[in-house]
Design an enzyme around this catalytic site. Structure first.
Site, PDB file in Angstrom:
ATOM      1  N   CYS A 120      -5.919  12.076   6.152  1.00 10.82           N
ATOM      2  CA  CYS A 120      -5.693  11.020   7.133  1.00 10.82           C
ATOM      3  C   CYS A 120      -4.824   9.914   6.539  1.00 10.82           C
ATOM      4  O   CYS A 120      -3.869   9.449   7.171  1.00 10.82           O
ATOM      5  CB  CYS A 120      -7.030  10.458   7.615  1.00 10.82           C
ATOM      6  SG  CYS A 120      -6.885   9.310   8.999  1.00 10.82           S
ATOM      7  N   CYS A 121      -5.132   9.497   5.317  1.00  8.67           N
ATOM      8  CA  CYS A 121      -4.330   8.477   4.645  1.00  8.67           C
ATOM      9  C   CYS A 121      -2.900   8.961   4.412  1.00  8.67           C
ATOM     10  O   CYS A 121      -1.944   8.183   4.509  1.00  8.67           O
ATOM     11  CB  CYS A 121      -4.968   8.089   3.313  1.00  8.67           C
ATOM     12  SG  CYS A 121      -6.465   7.098   3.438  1.00  8.67           S
ATOM     13  N   CYS A 203      -8.563   0.205   7.128  1.00 11.86           N
ATOM     14  CA  CYS A 203      -8.838   0.711   8.473  1.00 11.86           C
ATOM     15  C   CYS A 203     -10.319   0.512   8.801  1.00 11.86           C
ATOM     16  O   CYS A 203     -11.187   0.656   7.932  1.00 11.86           O
ATOM     17  CB  CYS A 203      -8.475   2.194   8.561  1.00 11.86           C
ATOM     18  SG  CYS A 203      -6.708   2.525   8.368  1.00 11.86           S
ATOM     19  N   CYS A 206     -13.161   3.068   7.846  1.00 19.43           N
ATOM     20  CA  CYS A 206     -13.328   3.347   6.415  1.00 19.43           C
ATOM     21  C   CYS A 206     -13.588   2.092   5.587  1.00 19.43           C
ATOM     22  O   CYS A 206     -13.464   2.123   4.355  1.00 19.43           O
ATOM     23  CB  CYS A 206     -12.088   4.067   5.880  1.00 19.43           C
ATOM     24  SG  CYS A 206     -11.718   5.616   6.730  1.00 19.43           S
ATOM     25  N   CYS A 229      -6.277   4.601  -1.066  1.00 22.08           N
ATOM     26  CA  CYS A 229      -5.694   5.338   0.055  1.00 22.08           C
ATOM     27  C   CYS A 229      -4.615   6.299  -0.410  1.00 22.08           C
ATOM     28  O   CYS A 229      -4.190   7.166   0.351  1.00 22.08           O
ATOM     29  CB  CYS A 229      -5.126   4.361   1.085  1.00 22.08           C
ATOM     30  SG  CYS A 229      -3.762   3.350   0.458  1.00 22.08           S
TER      31      CYS A 229
END
Length: 233
Positions: A120-121, A203, A206, A229
């Protein structure tokens, strides 16, 4: 010009005993050396707010990139608007990923950050920053050595293998107390989540309040074997 391809351990020294602990000297050198080719990738946390104020003393029309993942706290976006009002000359760019959250969910499944946070990062931060830095020999970061073990060896000038660039970090010698003293002295607006136990803000899914004052990033990716990240690894 100092670039990734011409990198040698720089024989450049910056004074660390002034009131800015070298930060203003580093910024003056960096903007003098790179000019408009220098980009600041800012998360608009408290270090970012301080660094923006210092940047404004050197280059009022500096380019600042915010990686707009689509998952940030509303308080972060509110902070960005306050910064725009205070420093109208800055070129603040909200850089979005190529995939919307809906497209990402369709391609990789819903809530990828819960299952594969590294991926995702990569999609929402690393790839967009790589695009933003294309053609730029150097970028600025607000890293500080006392943010945690992974950042303890950061230098003013760093060879950045991930983005094949020079990463300039003016705040490496600043402590958490230094950051807050400067913020108070200059009456800077900052993300109000800092007052609610969030020393490090990323985010929303997280990010949690920090669990220990010794590691200011202990609230990031709670319960996962992850503290970065990927931008600074």
């Amino acid at each position: 010009m100092l670039t990734y391809d011409t990198w040698e351990e720089p024989a450049i020294t910056f004074p660390e005993d002034d009131s800015y602990k070298g930060a203003l000297s580093v910024l003056k050198w960096a903007y003098g050396h790179y000019g408009d080719q220098l980009v600041y990738a800012c998360s608009f946390g408290i270090e970012g707010i301080v660094l923006i104020d210092l940047i404004s003393k050197v280059k009022k029309d500096a380019e600042i990139v915010f990686l707009d993942t689509g998952l940030h706290f509303k308080e972060t976006y509110e902070t960005i608007e306050k910064v725009k009002e205070r420093y109208p000359g800055l070129n603040i760019i909200l850089k979005k990923p190529s995939l919307t959250l809906e497209e990402q969910a369709e391609a990789h499944g819903d809530k990828l950050w819960e299952r594969e946070p590294n991926q995702c990062c990569y999609i929402r931060k690393i790839l967009p920053l790589r695009e933003a830095l294309a053609g730029h020999p150097a970028w600025l970061s607000g890293l500080r050595r006392d943010q945690g073990p992974s950042r303890a060896n950061t230098n003013f000038l760093n060879k950045d293998d991930k983005f094949q660039s020079i990463k300039v970090c003016p705040l490496i010698h600043w402590t958490w107390k230094d950051i807050w003293r400067y913020t108070s002295k200059h009456e800077l607006d900052y993300n109000i989540l800092h007052d609610q136990g969030y020393p490090s803000i990323g985010c929303e899914p997280c990010t949690s309040p920090a669990f220990t004052a010794e590691d200011l990033r202990s609230g990031r990716w709670n319960g996962m074997a992850k503290t970065e990240c990927g931008l600074h690894e």
